[in-house]
Design a protein around this motif. Structure first.
Motif, PDB file in Angstrom:
ATOM      1  N   VAL A   1      36.690  40.523  37.697  1.00 35.44           N
ATOM      2  CA  VAL A   1      37.279  41.581  36.874  1.00 35.44           C
ATOM      3  C   VAL A   1      36.285  42.048  35.829  1.00 35.44           C
ATOM      4  CG1 VAL A   1      39.086  42.119  35.181  1.00 35.44           C
ATOM      5  CG2 VAL A   1      39.660  40.797  37.214  1.00 35.44           C
ATOM      6  N   ASP A   2      35.602  41.123  35.185  1.00 32.69           N
ATOM      7  CA  ASP A   2      34.608  41.491  34.169  1.00 32.69           C
ATOM      8  C   ASP A   2      33.481  42.334  34.762  1.00 32.69           C
ATOM      9  OD1 ASP A   2      36.016  40.092  32.240  1.00 32.69           O
ATOM     10  OD2 ASP A   2      34.813  38.261  32.443  1.00 32.69           O
ATOM     11  N   CYS A   3      33.189  42.095  36.038  1.00 33.34           N
ATOM     12  CA  CYS A   3      32.137  42.861  36.713  1.00 33.34           C
ATOM     13  C   CYS A   3      32.666  44.157  37.327  1.00 33.34           C
ATOM     14  CB  CYS A   3      31.491  42.011  37.812  1.00 33.34           C
ATOM     15  SG  CYS A   3      30.651  40.543  37.215  1.00 33.34           S
ATOM     16  N   GLY A   4      33.965  44.399  37.232  1.00 35.11           N
ATOM     17  CA  GLY A   4      34.555  45.599  37.793  1.00 35.11           C
ATOM     18  C   GLY A   4      34.841  45.522  39.278  1.00 35.11           C
ATOM     19  N   LYS A   5      34.734  44.323  39.867  1.00 38.57           N
ATOM     20  CA  LYS A   5      35.004  44.148  41.304  1.00 38.57           C
ATOM     21  C   LYS A   5      36.475  43.753  41.472  1.00 38.57           C
ATOM     22  CE  LYS A   5      30.213  42.746  42.110  1.00 38.57           C
ATOM     23  NZ  LYS A   5      29.292  41.698  42.603  1.00 38.57           N
ATOM     24  N   LEU A   6      37.341  44.748  41.333  1.00 31.42           N
ATOM     25  CA  LEU A   6      38.772  44.477  41.227  1.00 31.42           C
ATOM     26  C   LEU A   6      39.389  43.991  42.537  1.00 31.42           C
ATOM     27  CD1 LEU A   6      39.854  47.472  38.947  1.00 31.42           C
ATOM     28  CD2 LEU A   6      39.145  45.155  38.300  1.00 31.42           C
ATOM     29  N   ASP A   7      38.941  44.521  43.662  1.00 32.31           N
ATOM     30  CA  ASP A   7      39.516  44.095  44.944  1.00 32.31           C
ATOM     31  C   ASP A   7      39.178  42.630  45.241  1.00 32.31           C
ATOM     32  OD1 ASP A   7      40.661  46.545  45.365  1.00 32.31           O
ATOM     33  OD2 ASP A   7      38.950  47.329  46.511  1.00 32.31           O
ATOM     34  N   LEU A   8      37.919  42.259  44.947  1.00 29.86           N
ATOM     35  CA  LEU A   8      37.537  40.858  45.141  1.00 29.86           C
ATOM     36  C   LEU A   8      38.328  39.949  44.197  1.00 29.86           C
ATOM     37  CD1 LEU A   8      33.635  41.165  45.505  1.00 29.86           C
ATOM     38  CD2 LEU A   8      35.291  40.547  47.286  1.00 29.86           C
ATOM     39  N   ALA A   9      38.533  40.429  42.989  1.00 29.94           N
ATOM     40  CA  ALA A   9      39.319  39.655  42.019  1.00 29.94           C
ATOM     41  C   ALA A   9      40.743  39.470  42.518  1.00 29.94           C
ATOM     42  CB  ALA A   9      39.320  40.363  40.663  1.00 29.94           C
ATOM     43  N   ALA A  10      41.334  40.561  43.030  1.00 31.39           N
ATOM     44  CA  ALA A  10      42.708  40.475  43.532  1.00 31.39           C
ATOM     45  C   ALA A  10      42.810  39.466  44.673  1.00 31.39           C
ATOM     46  CB  ALA A  10      43.181  41.850  43.988  1.00 31.39           C
ATOM     47  N   ASP A  11      41.800  39.439  45.540  1.00 37.46           N
ATOM     48  CA  ASP A  11      41.800  38.476  46.647  1.00 37.46           C
ATOM     49  C   ASP A  11      41.795  37.040  46.119  1.00 37.46           C
ATOM     50  OD1 ASP A  11      41.815  40.502  48.488  1.00 37.46           O
ATOM     51  OD2 ASP A  11      39.635  40.473  48.827  1.00 37.46           O
ATOM     52  N   CYS A  12      40.978  36.810  45.097  1.00 37.71           N
ATOM     53  CA  CYS A  12      40.909  35.463  44.507  1.00 37.71           C
ATOM     54  C   CYS A  12      42.265  35.062  43.942  1.00 37.71           C
ATOM     55  CB  CYS A  12      39.863  35.430  43.396  1.00 37.71           C
ATOM     56  SG  CYS A  12      38.162  35.475  43.986  1.00 37.71           S
ATOM     57  N   TYR A  13      42.884  35.957  43.203  1.00 33.37           N
ATOM     58  CA  TYR A  13      44.172  35.632  42.584  1.00 33.37           C
ATOM     59  C   TYR A  13      45.264  35.427  43.633  1.00 33.37           C
ATOM     60  CZ  TYR A  13      42.078  36.953  38.105  1.00 33.37           C
ATOM     61  OH  TYR A  13      41.286  37.020  36.990  1.00 33.37           O
ATOM     62  N   MET A  14      45.242  36.229  44.688  1.00 39.19           N
ATOM     63  CA  MET A  14      46.246  36.063  45.747  1.00 39.19           C
ATOM     64  C   MET A  14      46.057  34.724  46.458  1.00 39.19           C
ATOM     65  SD  MET A  14      48.224  38.647  45.565  1.00 39.19           S
ATOM     66  CE  MET A  14      49.123  38.564  47.104  1.00 39.19           C
ATOM     67  N   ASN A  15      44.792  34.360  46.692  1.00 39.02           N
ATOM     68  CA  ASN A  15      44.524  33.066  47.327  1.00 39.02           C
ATOM     69  C   ASN A  15      44.973  31.915  46.425  1.00 39.02           C
ATOM     70  OD1 ASN A  15      43.403  34.215  49.616  1.00 39.02           O
ATOM     71  ND2 ASN A  15      41.312  34.197  48.797  1.00 39.02           N
ATOM     72  N   ALA A  16      44.775  32.088  45.125  1.00 36.55           N
ATOM     73  CA  ALA A  16      45.212  31.059  44.179  1.00 36.55           C
ATOM     74  C   ALA A  16      46.728  30.930  44.187  1.00 36.55           C
ATOM     75  CB  ALA A  16      44.716  31.385  42.775  1.00 36.55           C
ATOM     76  N   LEU A  17      47.419  32.059  44.253  1.00 35.16           N
ATOM     77  CA  LEU A  17      48.886  32.030  44.296  1.00 35.16           C
ATOM     78  C   LEU A  17      49.393  31.400  45.578  1.00 35.16           C
ATOM     79  CD1 LEU A  17      49.711  35.539  42.764  1.00 35.16           C
ATOM     80  CD2 LEU A  17      50.199  33.295  41.752  1.00 35.16           C
ATOM     81  N   ASP A  18      48.634  31.577  46.661  1.00 34.05           N
ATOM     82  CA  ASP A  18      49.038  30.981  47.938  1.00 34.05           C
ATOM     83  C   ASP A  18      49.060  29.457  47.866  1.00 34.05           C
ATOM     84  OD1 ASP A  18      49.413  33.416  49.120  1.00 34.05           O
ATOM     85  OD2 ASP A  18      47.421  33.493  50.051  1.00 34.05           O
ATOM     86  N   ILE A  19      48.213  28.887  46.984  1.00 32.12           N
ATOM     87  CA  ILE A  19      48.215  27.423  46.839  1.00 32.12           C
ATOM     88  C   ILE A  19      48.918  27.027  45.536  1.00 32.12           C
ATOM     89  CG2 ILE A  19      46.218  26.937  48.305  1.00 32.12           C
ATOM     90  CD1 ILE A  19      44.451  26.895  45.862  1.00 32.12           C
ATOM     91  N   LYS A  20      49.847  27.899  45.102  1.00 31.20           N
ATOM     92  CA  LYS A  20      50.765  27.594  43.993  1.00 31.20           C
ATOM     93  C   LYS A  20      50.088  27.492  42.627  1.00 31.20           C
ATOM     94  CE  LYS A  20      54.044  27.255  47.037  1.00 31.20           C
ATOM     95  NZ  LYS A  20      54.979  28.388  47.222  1.00 31.20           N
TER      96      LYS A  20
ATOM     97  N   ALA B   1      47.695  32.374  38.113  1.00 32.81           N
ATOM     98  CA  ALA B   1      46.987  33.510  38.709  1.00 32.81           C
ATOM     99  C   ALA B   1      47.776  34.805  38.583  1.00 32.81           C
ATOM    100  CB  ALA B   1      46.672  33.216  40.175  1.00 32.81           C
ATOM    101  N   HIS B   2      49.089  34.724  38.358  1.00 35.53           N
ATOM    102  CA  HIS B   2      49.867  35.950  38.112  1.00 35.53           C
ATOM    103  C   HIS B   2      49.271  36.743  36.944  1.00 35.53           C
ATOM    104  CE1 HIS B   2      53.165  35.525  40.919  1.00 35.53           C
ATOM    105  NE2 HIS B   2      53.397  34.278  40.530  1.00 35.53           N
ATOM    106  N   GLN B   3      48.793  36.033  35.925  1.00 34.50           N
ATOM    107  CA  GLN B   3      48.225  36.707  34.749  1.00 34.50           C
ATOM    108  C   GLN B   3      46.950  37.457  35.120  1.00 34.50           C
ATOM    109  OE1 GLN B   3      48.317  34.505  31.057  1.00 34.50           O
ATOM    110  NE2 GLN B   3      46.333  35.315  30.434  1.00 34.50           N
ATOM    111  N   GLY B   4      46.105  36.830  35.938  1.00 34.27           N
ATOM    112  CA  GLY B   4      44.887  37.504  36.371  1.00 34.27           C
ATOM    113  C   GLY B   4      45.189  38.712  37.237  1.00 34.27           C
ATOM    114  N   LEU B   5      46.178  38.557  38.119  1.00 33.89           N
ATOM    115  CA  LEU B   5      46.546  39.673  38.988  1.00 33.89           C
ATOM    116  C   LEU B   5      47.108  40.832  38.165  1.00 33.89           C
ATOM    117  CD1 LEU B   5      46.466  40.351  41.974  1.00 33.89           C
ATOM    118  CD2 LEU B   5      48.762  39.394  42.213  1.00 33.89           C
TER     119      LEU B   5
END
Length: 921
Positions: free
Chosen positions: A758-777, A781-785
């Motif tokens: 997110v700090d680098c402006g790579k929002l799609d990659l960031a969203a993928d990270c947060y979704m993967n984090a949510l997948d493992i509970k 990560a809701h806050q990051g998303l």
């Protein structure tokens, strides 16, 4: 008229005694176990869960808690009534004091004593380091280096001895023995670990001659029948006294055979003196011979020889046995460096040396203090350190009282007299010596410490003068700007509705005070409202975890037969304080856990992991701590669990307990690469960033592990990152994710990775990270998303994401705070008010509300919003914001004071420095 009514009511007030275990059982471990088991089994199951009868109160091991037995805590630290003004004054004095002087060092110690009531270890460490940086005398260096070591609790690290050097020059034991000022950064490393030993030549001793240094002797000294041949001018050069004796008008100047039999030196000692006169070296001789030379040097005023002997003997002190032997010689021969070296061993062995009577005899009596003073080693700083360690060990021990008495003899400045008188009052109060306690509190109050008036009132109350105590506190409230502790203390002597009003006012002024919550909760128990009592004590537990509040809540859960919740609270309590005694000091926590474990579902280690995963996922930090405590009971050597425990404790702002868990993780590690990781975290948390990074890199070289990569990435990300640095941290986190670990930690790594994207402006990659984090509970990560959605201008989606977090999280004050950024002003106000209600220590809501009021040109209300929070949490950012408000209002004097107070907390805060210089100009 109000006072007259109270007089009559006080007359009938009694303190009821707690039911003693001896009233119900004949004692002995087996009879007590039988009694408690019987009572737990006999809890009534037919009554509603929020109801308990008076007769049933005896169903608990030691009865129900009662309001009569609750007392507010008297803080044993300085607590100025105008905290901000006092901070500002201290900053001004620090600025005008010359650098690298003992005066500046003592100002830093005054700052330390002032900030202790805030309970922030980092601030306190900062003060001690500044004091050590600005000190020049050996004793102060020795005390402060030992103090810094104790702050890190290196005594708890396995394999680390008291005299080991950590590599940091400010707490290096060898550097402490070097007199003089040398400004060192906290990051500077010492040189003591490098080998500076010089190769000693192959000179051999034959008789009293050193090969290669022969000279014609022209005088002989006789000790009995033994002759020691010497060079007259070299012996004379040792001191002016010897020079006058050998070359002056004394009879010895005409003699070439001089009798030294009555001088008190042995033949070996005199031969050593002869060798020293030619070589100026002592490394040829045993310690016993050097001690003789020291005595000889004192007799004949050989200052150079005395200094050399002093330094040589000081370098030989390596353990407590050496220290206890040499300190006597050092004191007798006024060898300052020897005494300092011995004191250093004793101080670096604290707190264990408190229990060594051979050590304490050098500190405790007035005569002992005077002996230290004669060699320049009795100081306020020394006894301040000793007394604070003793107070932490036991408030009621004789050692604590005696050390404080010696401290009072060293106190010269006003703040020192305030401190020691107040602390003596606190100790005497705990020892139930109420008359003496009152005298000490009164002395502190007369010296200017207004808070000690609460101690005076308490001592009066303990002596049966309740109305006098009430009048004293009422007078204090009327004469000063009200502070929360004033109303809390007065409530203790008040009755009825007025008592409840005082407690309410105390909480409004300072929501961090524990006593009002505890009293209201226990009062509800007495009114048979158990569930309401639990809700009341929950209010404080959610944002300020303390053993006594957890104990109360566990007590309440026992009443309603919620054994699982009671067991959870007891386990968390023991995580904070492993030796805590429950039920007014009658029962150990472990003992009670053993009893209650039979009343709840039993879990094996695999079940515990499942439960931990579930609680961690719903951000139930208290529940997670309880599960880890249970797992450690089954596997106490599991360093991974200790590490997880430390992470949870840090989240709950229990820094002292967190660092203890981290040290235990390090001690129980079975591999070098794990030890390096935990040492890295310890170094990072104590401000040694570069050393922490080095530990992480060494660990990776030994074995690529998730925790080593994660530590390295965390340290590197802890500053503003340029694109190249960000890319490097991303790669490290990716390496971490390739290593084996569990979902709890991998979720955190994905969350951190998303934040960098997110700090680098790579929002799609960031969203993928947060979704993967949510997948493992990993629920956080809701806050990051939400942040990703906000960056994409999808404000409603961000708001909805934070709502999911609020619904899932047990501890959700921060979630309400964050959600306020994604909604309109009215809804934001609701969220921030909710956040403040859940956790009054969060500062952003106050700053936001104040900014809104300022935008609406309600300047007075804006300042008042910040002042309300600053009164119980003097936070840097709130002080800075209030200073900016004052500047915009043209109130430059108030702006300067707030800037000075903020800079006293952080002298390098750039925005405050800019504002301070602007306002000052």
């Amino acid at each position: 008229m109000h006072g007259l009514k109270l007089v009559e009511r006080f007359k009938s007030t009694q303190v009821h005694a707690l039911i003693s275990p001896s009233d119900t059982t004949t004692g002995g471990k087996s009879s007590r176990r039988k009694f408690i088991n019987h009572k737990i089994k006999s809890f009534s199951k037919s009554k509603p869960s929020n109801w308990v009868s008076v007769s049933e109160s005896t169903h608990l091991p030691y009865g129900l808690p009662t309001t009569d037995l609750l007392e507010p805590f008297i803080d044993p630290h300085l607590k100025p009534i105008d905290f901000v003004g006092t901070l500002a004054d201290l900053y001004r004095r620090l600025q005008t004091c010359s650098a690298q002087s003992n005066d500046k060092s003592m100002l830093c110690i005054e700052q330390y004593s002032l900030l202790r009531s805030l309970g922030d270890p980092k601030l306190l460490r900062q003060c001690l380091r500044a004091a050590r940086q600005n000190v020049g005398d050996v004793l102060s260096k020795v005390v402060l280096s030992a103090w810094l070591r104790l702050e890190r609790r290196e005594d708890e690290l396995v394999g680390v001895s008291a005299m080991d050097c950590s590599g940091h020059i400010l707490d290096c034991p060898k550097a402490a023995l070097v007199s003089g000022y040398a400004f060192n950064s906290i990051h500077d490393n010492c040189q003591c670990l490098k080998d500076h030993s010089e190769v000693i030549g192959t000179s051999m001793f034959i008789g009293n001659e050193c090969l290669g240094l022969n000279e014609d002797s022209d005088v002989s000294f006789f000790i009995g029948n033994e002759e020691i041949k010497c060079v007259r001018y070299r012996i004379a050069a040792l001191s002016r006294v010897l020079n006058v004796m050998l070359f002056g008008s004394f009879l010895e100047s005409k003699m070439d055979r001089i009798d030294f039999s009555q001088i008190g030196i042995s033949v070996k000692g005199m031969r050593a003196a002869e060798v020293y006169s030619r070589t100026r070296r002592l490394d040829f001789f045993s310690p016993e011979i050097v001690l003789e030379l020291l005595s000889f040097a004192n007799r004949f005023c050989c200052e150079e020889m005395k200094s050399a002997c002093d330094a040589h003997l000081a370098s030989l002190v390596g353990n407590m046995e050496d220290a206890l032997v040499l300190i006597e010689f050092g004191l007798e021969e006024t060898a300052n460096l020897v005494v300092a070296s011995c004191l250093q061993v004793m101080l670096r062995e604290l707190p264990s040396s408190l229990y060594n009577w051979k050590v304490m005899k050098f500190f405790c009596s007035s005569e002992a203090r005077e002996r230290l003073a004669r060699v320049g080693h009795a100081s306020f700083l020394l006894y301040y350190f000793l007394s604070q360690v003793a107070m932490e060990e036991s408030m009621v021990s004789n050692i604590t009282l005696i050390l404080l008495e010696r401290l009072s003899e060293c106190a010269t400045e006003r703040w020192q007299r305030e401190l020691v008188s107040h602390q003596l009052g606190c100790v005497l109060l705990e020892r139930k010596e109420y008359k003496d306690a009152q005298r000490c509190f009164e002395a502190a109050a007369v010296a200017g410490h207004v808070y000690s008036t609460a101690g005076v009132a308490r001592a009066k109350h303990k002596q049966g003068q309740q109305y006098s105590a009430y009048k004293l506190m009422s007078s204090l409230i009327s004469e000063n700007k009200p502070v929360g502790w004033m109303y809390q203390e007065r409530s203790f002597y008040n009755v009825g509705r007025e008592k409840i009003l005082d407690l309410k006012t105390a909480t409004e002024l300072d929501p961090t005070l524990l006593f009002p919550y505890k009293y209201r909760a226990v009062a509800k128990v007495e009114e048979k409202q158990i569930r309401e009592a639990i809700l009341e004590i929950d209010k404080i537990i959610w944002f300020k975890l303390s053993p006594d509040c957890l104990e109360l809540r566990a007590w309440f859960f026992l009443v309603v037969e919620d054994y699982e919740s009671a067991l959870r609270d007891i386990r968390v309590l023991l995580t904070l304080e492993p030796n805590y005694m429950m039920f007014h000091g009658k029962v150990t926590g472990d003992y009670l856990i053993g009893l209650l474990s039979h009343r709840v579902q039993q879990w094996n280690q695999a079940d515990c992991w499942m439960q931990l995963y579930q609680r961690w996922s719903c951000i139930d930090d208290i529940g997670s701590l309880a599960i880890i405590h249970q797992m450690l009971a089954n596997d106490p050597g599991k360093s991974l669990l200790r590490f997880r425990q430390s992470l949870l404790l840090l989240r709950l702002n229990c820094q002292k307990a967190a660092m203890r868990s981290l040290r235990l993780a390090r001690n129980h590690s079975t591999s070098e690469h794990e030890i390096l990781v935990y040492e890295g975290w310890i170094l990072y948390d104590t401000g040694h960033r570069e050393e922490a990074l080095s530990r992480a890199e060494k660990s990776i070289l030994l074995q690529r592990s998730f925790e080593a990569f994660f530590l390295k990435a965390f340290i590197l990300a802890d500053k503003s990152l340029d694109p190249e640095s960000s890319s490097y941290v991303v790669q490290i986190l990716k390496e971490a994710l390739k290593c084996p670990s569990d979902g709890l930690r991998k979720g955190q790594a994905l969350n951190n990775l998303g934040s960098i994207y997110v700090d680098c402006g790579k929002l799609d990659l960031a969203a993928d990270c947060y979704m993967n984090a949510l997948d493992i509970k990993h629920t956080r990560a809701h806050q990051g998303l939400a942040r990703v959605y906000h960056q994409k201008n999808q404000r409603q989606a961000a708001y909805d994401e934070m709502t999911k977090l609020i619904e899932k999280a047990q501890n959700n004050a921060s979630a309400y705070e964050k959600r306020s950024e994604y909604c309109d002003q009215e809804m934001a106000k609701f969220d921030l008010d909710t956040a403040t209600q859940l956790d009054p220590l969060r500062t952003y809501p106050y700053r936001y509300r104040a900014a809104v009021l300022m935008d609406d040109q309600k300047e007075t209300e804006a300042v008042e919003e910040l002042t309300k929070a600053i009164s119980f949490k003097p936070d840097l950012q709130m002080l800075h914001l209030r200073a900016a408000f004052y500047e915009s209002m043209g109130n430059l004097a108030s702006a300067l004071q707030d800037c000075q107070a903020a800079l006293c907390l952080d002298p390098d805060h750039k925005e405050t420095l800019d504002l301070y210089n602007r306002a000052r100009d």
